[in-house]
Write an enzyme that holds these catalytic residues in place. Structure first.
Site, short mmCIF file in Angstrom:
data_model
loop_
_atom_site.label_atom_id
_atom_site.label_comp_id
_atom_site.label_asym_id
_atom_site.label_seq_id
_atom_site.Cartn_x
_atom_site.Cartn_y
_atom_site.Cartn_z
N ASP A 72 5.04 -19.36 -0.86
CA ASP A 72 5.36 -20.26 -2.23
C ASP A 72 6.81 -19.64 -2.51
OD1 ASP A 72 2.65 -20.61 -1.61
OD2 ASP A 72 1.94 -19.85 -3.11
N ASP A 121 9.59 -22.52 -3.33
CA ASP A 121 10.49 -22.10 -4.76
C ASP A 121 11.54 -22.52 -4.47
OD1 ASP A 121 7.58 -21.93 -6.01
OD2 ASP A 121 8.02 -20.10 -6.27
N GLU A 126 -20.00 -37.37 3.17
CA GLU A 126 -18.84 -36.49 2.82
C GLU A 126 -18.97 -36.07 1.81
OE1 GLU A 126 -16.27 -39.43 0.84
OE2 GLU A 126 -15.62 -41.20 3.04
N LYS A 166 -19.34 -34.97 -2.14
CA LYS A 166 -19.06 -36.20 -3.41
C LYS A 166 -18.71 -34.78 -4.82
CE LYS A 166 -21.94 -38.87 -6.72
NZ LYS A 166 -20.59 -37.92 -8.13
N ASP A 206 -16.66 -33.18 -7.99
CA ASP A 206 -17.09 -33.54 -9.46
C ASP A 206 -15.96 -33.42 -9.62
OD1 ASP A 206 -18.47 -33.60 -11.30
OD2 ASP A 206 -19.77 -31.67 -11.31
N TYR A 216 -11.41 -40.76 -1.29
CA TYR A 216 -12.28 -40.89 -0.40
C TYR A 216 -12.50 -42.76 0.26
CZ TYR A 216 -13.87 -41.56 -4.73
OH TYR A 216 -14.07 -42.01 -6.80
N LYS A 255 -27.67 -36.31 -4.87
CA LYS A 255 -27.03 -35.27 -5.67
C LYS A 255 -28.19 -33.89 -5.01
CE LYS A 255 -25.55 -36.24 -8.73
NZ LYS A 255 -25.25 -37.28 -9.80
N CYS A 300 -37.92 -40.07 -42.56
CA CYS A 300 -37.30 -39.83 -41.78
C CYS A 300 -35.89 -38.91 -42.73
CB CYS A 300 -35.94 -41.47 -42.14
SG CYS A 300 -34.15 -41.51 -41.46
N CYS A 316 -32.70 -41.44 -44.90
CA CYS A 316 -32.82 -41.45 -45.31
C CYS A 316 -34.63 -41.59 -46.05
CB CYS A 316 -32.95 -43.26 -44.18
SG CYS A 316 -34.47 -44.07 -44.07
N CYS A 362 -38.48 -44.10 -38.12
CA CYS A 362 -37.58 -44.60 -39.02
C CYS A 362 -38.18 -46.22 -39.55
CB CYS A 362 -36.10 -43.93 -39.23
SG CYS A 362 -36.10 -44.47 -41.25
N CYS A 394 -31.25 -47.07 -43.48
CA CYS A 394 -31.11 -45.60 -42.89
C CYS A 394 -29.76 -45.96 -42.39
CB CYS A 394 -32.17 -45.51 -41.42
SG CYS A 394 -31.65 -43.61 -41.18
S1 IVH Z 1 -17.01 -43.50 -2.80
C1 IVH Z 1 -18.20 -47.51 -4.37
N1 IVH Z 1 -16.64 -40.79 -2.46
O1 IVH Z 1 -18.71 -40.27 -7.41
C2 IVH Z 1 -18.00 -46.10 -4.89
N2 IVH Z 1 -17.24 -41.48 -4.40
O2 IVH Z 1 -20.92 -42.10 -8.65
C3 IVH Z 1 -16.49 -45.17 -4.49
N3 IVH Z 1 -17.09 -39.46 -5.53
O3 IVH Z 1 -17.02 -42.61 -9.14
C4 IVH Z 1 -17.01 -43.91 -4.54
N4 IVH Z 1 -16.96 -38.51 -4.53
O4 IVH Z 1 -15.63 -40.56 -8.36
C5 IVH Z 1 -17.25 -41.45 -3.48
N5 IVH Z 1 -16.53 -38.89 -1.63
C6 IVH Z 1 -16.80 -39.89 -2.36
C7 IVH Z 1 -16.71 -39.30 -3.73
C8 IVH Z 1 -16.66 -39.83 -4.59
C9 IVH Z 1 -17.71 -38.24 -6.23
C10 IVH Z 1 -17.01 -40.06 -6.97
C11 IVH Z 1 -16.70 -40.74 -7.73
C12 IVH Z 1 -17.36 -42.07 -8.04
C13 IVH Z 1 -18.88 -41.39 -8.45
C14 IVH Z 1 -19.48 -42.88 -8.39
#
Ligand code: IVH
Length: 694
Positions: free
Chosen positions: A35, A39, A115, A117, A119, A227, A315, A409, A412, A427, A433
């Site tokens: 690093d 820099d 892939e 997913k 967050d 992606y 998920k 309620c 109200c 209500c 209300c």
């Molecule tokens: S493909 C056609 N690949 O998940 C939809 N999405 O629930 C294109 N996300 O808004 C998404 N990892 O922000 C894709 N490997 C991945 C992902 C991914 C995270 C998120 C993305 C999207 C949301 C959809």
């Protein structure tokens, strides 16, 4: 003395070197210098550019320190919508997904690109002639916020594409996220500085990207992972995996933990492997994503409503935690439903601090037998509202800790009722209300309804509490002085709100119907109603009982026809069942609802509904439209809805079957293709004229 030419050459070389190190670090995850060395290179370049400011190009890595603060974010219309993904939790849902796709494709086995997913939050990056032009958040999928200066500060976002032949135009989609260890460090820094800490890496990433001052974003350790590519040209690539490899050549990081898997067994194995490694991964994930690898198959499968049919998010189960119930409150919703909500001893679950959790309704609460003082299991998955799952240990002291649905309620003081056959307690105050008033105003102005920007919760609270607004019709009669007197409202923001209200005066009829907030009437049903009834008057005075029996008669007739092998007759108002008809009848019977509508469509003040479409014509009259670029007044969704309301179709790509291309600003490849094929190109004005038939 270094000559200017030498300085320029040196700056050029340093820029290349720095970008190469960024690439090694972010894309290859394999840095070759420390690093400190990095820099040093960086400071050297800063120094040259300080001495020769004309050398400081916009694409120089030094520009990543962030440009001047902005007043607000401009909105950006996405060239193609940024979709969401279908969700699944159970193995069986994955089996059903694969079966559905195999049947649709007539394939024995499907290869999937799997892939993590991520967050974080989705963004799109538009490059023209190899240079980053614009970057935007997903927003509602159709329009997002222009956060280009902020994205430019991120070292993992290439300012200039690498590779031998970068495309003339490309829109890369991906996720902005913060690594877990960077998040910990950032929070420690925030803590030391006495600043607010973030609940989880995702909130930290979102908060950092949506800074009006890009210099703050520049100090936040954000990363980009690509992606996908929007509106990929047909033909160059055969499958998704190749597209991702191509992205790395262009300089984008993509998921290292991706894998190509075969069929259900492959998907489930990937899910388990990633699940087992989840905690040790450097970034937060909430599941995995499977995408059909073959692009021609992806195209064949297409899309359902707002998600691709060829992809699925698998998920991880929602995280659970134990905590104590401190009290049980009651909230009143838009339709008057009373929801018991547990006030909790704050607890971290699903990556965020939870202080409240819904108990849904009285029945649910009684079944779970939740009392004040009990220790309960709470569950939260991602953006989902936290809920109480069950009681773990009773902690109640006496009868007073038992929950009782109030008879009046809490807002109200109107009587509450349990409608037979319904779980909700409601209500009876209706728009008397204030809680319902507020909720219905928020719904009216929401993005997918009348889309009045700036009319958020805080403003609506004040407007109702001060009796400035009682119904949506009052919004159109608000005066500048009334707004400007409110908290956090200067002259300028008051004017903005008024302008936005004015802008909403010409809605698509379906949006207007949806905005009325009739119980049970969502966007889709509103579209059906808009299509069926040519005027608002016809909808208001419809004879629902007669319509219901007509429908029933046509259904029976169709059953007979089927037996005789004859073609069925279209059923009017298909999709609007008896319960919805009941709800519509009740709504329009209420005098005060009619009164609000009358005041809403008062031509002097309120909403002006466009001349109404005729019933959808014969199939041959239905044309296929393709939308490209951003139109001056219509969002992508609104244009699509309008075209569909007139009985036509909207397609995603231009082909010989396209009848018209509607082009706005920044129209790209689709416009070129239309010109190539000699398809008529319309602007927004032409579109109105064509649809309305003059
Ligand atoms: S493909 C056609 N690949 O998940 C939809 N999405 O629930 C294109 N996300 O808004 C998404 N990892 O922000 C894709 N490997 C991945 C992902 C991914 C995270 C998120 C993305 C999207 C949301 C959809």
């Amino acid at each position: 003395m270094t000559s200017f030419a030498q300085a320029r050459a040196h700056a050029e070389a340093l820029r290349k070197e720095i970008s190469a190190h960024d690439y090694r670090y972010y894309v290859l995850d394999d840095p070759t210098i420390s690093d400190a060395e990095y820099d040093r290179l960086f400071s050297e370049l800063v120094e040259i550019e300080r001495l020769h400011p004309e050398l400081a190009t916009v694409d120089s890595p030094t520009q990543r320190v962030g440009s001047v603060p902005q007043e607000g974010f401009a909105t950006v219309r996405h060239s193609t919508p940024m979709l969401s993904l279908g969700n699944a939790f159970e193995d069986d849902e994955i089996r059903a997904f694969d079966k559905r796709l195999r049947e649709a494709l007539g394939a024995e086995i499907i290869d999937y690109a799997a892939e993590p997913k991520f967050d974080g939050l989705a963004v799109s990056l538009v490059y023209e002639h190899g240079r980053l032009q614009r970057g935007a958040t997903r927003g509602d999928g159709t329009t997002g916020e222009d956060v280009t200066p902020n994205l430019r500060t991120m070292r993992s976002v290439p300012l200039v594409l690498s590779g031998s032949a970068p495309p003339r135009e490309i829109e890369v989609r991906g996720e902005v996220l913060m690594y877990k260890r960077d998040f910990q460090r950032l929070n420690a820094r925030q803590r030391d500085a006495g600043e607010k800490e973030f609940a989880n890496p995702r909130n930290a990433a979102a908060g950092s990207l949506r800074q009006l001052d890009p210099r703050i974003t520049a100090r936040r350790p954000l990363r980009f992972v690509g992606y996908g590519v929007a509106a990929l040209e047909n033909g160059r690539w055969q499958n998704h995996a190749e597209v991702l490899d191509w992205l790395t050549e262009l300089g984008f990081p993509v998921a290292r933990d991706r894998s190509l898997v075969a069929g259900v067994e492959g998907m489930l194995e990937y899910y388990r492997t990633i699940g087992a490694r989840r905690e040790r991964l450097p970034y937060a994930i909430d599941g995995v994503v499977y995408k059909v690898n073959r692009l021609d198959w992806q195209r064949m499968l297409g899309f359902v409503s707002r998600a691709p049919r060829f992809a699925l998010a698998h998920k991880f189960p929602a995280e659970e935690a134990l905590t104590e119930v401190l009290g049980i409150d009651v909230q009143v919703g838009r339709t008057g439903a009373l929801t018991p909500v547990a006030r909790l001893k704050p607890v971290f679950v699903g990556g965020a601090k939870v202080t409240n959790a819904t108990l849904h309704n009285e029945e649910d609460l009684l079944r779970k037998d939740v009392w004040v003082g009990d220790t309960v299991v709470v569950r939260r998955a991602g953006d989902v509202i936290p809920e109480v799952v069950r009681v773990q240990q009773k902690g109640r002291r006496d009868e007073s800790d038992r929950f009782r649905m109030p008879a009046l309620c809490p807002v109200c003081r109107s009587e509450v009722v349990r409608v037979p056959g319904e779980v909700a307690t409601r209500c009876t105050g209706g728009l008397f209300c204030d809680a319902q008033r507020k909720q219905s105003l928020l719904h009216f102005s929401s993005r997918r309804a009348m889309d009045i920007e700036g009319l958020g919760e805080r403003l609506v609270d004040q407007l109702v509490d001060r009796n400035l607004v009682r119904t949506p019709a009052d919004l159109y009669r608000l005066k500048h002085a009334e707004l400007a007197g409110l908290e956090r409202m200067g002259d300028k923001s008051a004017q903005n709100v008024l302008d936005n209200i004015q802008k909403s005066r010409h809605p698509h009829p379906a949006r207007f119907i949806f905005a009325l907030g009739i119980p049970g009437i969502g966007e889709e049903v509103a579209k059906i109603l808009a299509r069926h009834f040519r005027t608002l008057g016809a909808l208001e005075t419809a004879d629902w009982k007669r319509l219901a029996s007509e429908k029933e008669a046509i259904r029976k007739d169709n059953a007979r026809r089927k037996k005789r092998g004859e073609a069925a007759v279209p059923v009017p108002l298909e999709g609007v069942g008896p319960e919805l008809m009941n709800s519509l009848e009740k709504f329009f019977r209420e005098l005060h609802n009619r009164d609000v509508i009358m005041r809403l469509v008062d031509p002097a003040f309120g909403v002006v509904l466009e001349a109404r479409p005729p019933e959808a014509g014969p199939a041959s009259a239905a044309k296929t439209f393709v939308l490209t670029g951003s139109l001056p007044n219509l969002s992508r969704d609104a244009a699509k809805a309008m075209i569909e309301a007139w009985g036509h179709r909207v397609a995603g790509s231009v082909s010989k079957k396209t009848d018209y291309v509607v082009a706005g600003d920044d129209a790209g490849a689709k416009l070129e293709k239309a010109r190539e094929l000699g398809i008529p190109v319309l602007d927004e004005n032409d579109l109105h004229k064509l649809l309305e038939g003059h």
